[in-house]
Design an enzyme around this catalytic site. Sequence first.
Site, PDB file in Angstrom:
ATOM      1  N   HIS A   4       0.867  -1.178   0.000  1.00 42.13           N
ATOM      2  CA  HIS A   4       0.000   0.000   0.000  1.00 42.13           C
ATOM      3  C   HIS A   4       0.904   1.227   0.000  1.00 42.13           C
ATOM      4  O   HIS A   4       1.552   1.536   0.996  1.00 42.13           O
ATOM      5  CB  HIS A   4      -0.892  -0.017   1.243  1.00 42.13           C
ATOM      6  CG  HIS A   4      -1.794   1.174   1.358  1.00 42.13           C
ATOM      7  ND1 HIS A   4      -3.083   1.184   0.876  1.00 42.13           N
ATOM      8  CD2 HIS A   4      -1.575   2.410   1.884  1.00 42.13           C
ATOM      9  CE1 HIS A   4      -3.634   2.359   1.122  1.00 42.13           C
ATOM     10  NE2 HIS A   4      -2.739   3.128   1.729  1.00 42.13           N
ATOM     11  N   CYS A   7      -3.982  10.059   5.038  1.00 39.39           N
ATOM     12  CA  CYS A   7      -4.448   9.705   6.377  1.00 39.39           C
ATOM     13  C   CYS A   7      -4.700  10.967   7.190  1.00 39.39           C
ATOM     14  O   CYS A   7      -3.807  11.808   7.299  1.00 39.39           O
ATOM     15  CB  CYS A   7      -3.417   8.828   7.085  1.00 39.39           C
ATOM     16  SG  CYS A   7      -3.849   8.426   8.790  1.00 39.39           S
TER      17      CYS A   7
END
Length: 304
Positions: free
Chosen positions: A203, A236
């Site tokens: 990822h 994030c």
Amino acid sequence: MSVQYRDVTLRDGLQLAGKSLPTPRKVELVRELFALGVEHIEVGSMARPDLVPTMADTLDVIAALTPQERERAWIWTATPRHIERAAGAGARNFQYCFSASDSHNRANIGRDTESSLAAMPDAIAAAAAVGGRVQLCIATSFTCPFEGTVPFERLAGILDDPRTDGAVDVVIADTLGQAHPAEVGRRVRLAAERRPGLGIVFHGHDTWGLGVANAAAAVDAGATVLDGALGGLGGCPFAPGASGNTATEDLVFGLRPAWLDPERFGALVRLGEEITTALGEPNRSRARAGARSHAEAFEWVLRD
């Protein structure tokens, strides 16, 4: 080695977006991506909707999918209770996620890494009770926004921890996009060596412009699945300095899966353009920029 792709637009891609997509559009996007050839899709998250409001309808998205579609759909979870709730809506594939660094795990999940590890056997049991599968997802596998470089030994210790037994895959996440190809190869190779027989998912984020290069290094080191988001969306909310995911368009153009041809690539580019426009977000895909160039003799350039 063949590699598959997982589009994470509907989870990681939407985390920092100021707008969301209507639930029917999310479901439609899942089906469009599957039809193009994308093998797996991350459809949402069990994160608290007051903290990540774009994930508030995740259970509705899952419930709207067919059982066959759910077989290739993944959902982000951080507790056994998350898995139980998602399973009730029909989910069967769960990423059990926590951070390698305590500081980021506290910011993201509200507990230290040890607490997340201690709960993982219960998470695996909750998935097994419905015939589901769990991935061991390790965020900040390379660097932490609060602690800096995550020691190699820290990652190795998590991979070796017997409480993670029962996971079907390991997700190695470059959460901030600060990794470089040599280090990606080193840490992905560690996961492949320490957890033989498990799939390895990489990822990546493209913060420093190395998203595709890092993905290629991950594949060389043993990764079997690559994550990406349309238009390079994402980041994030609890990781200062993180930018969008590596664009799905860039990954497939660079690594050329067997299902990709100019027509499907064009459809993927248009999807990315549509979604980023609807969200009011920039499209960061470099392959999209190339596809919209005027090099008309090149078969991958769009002509509409």
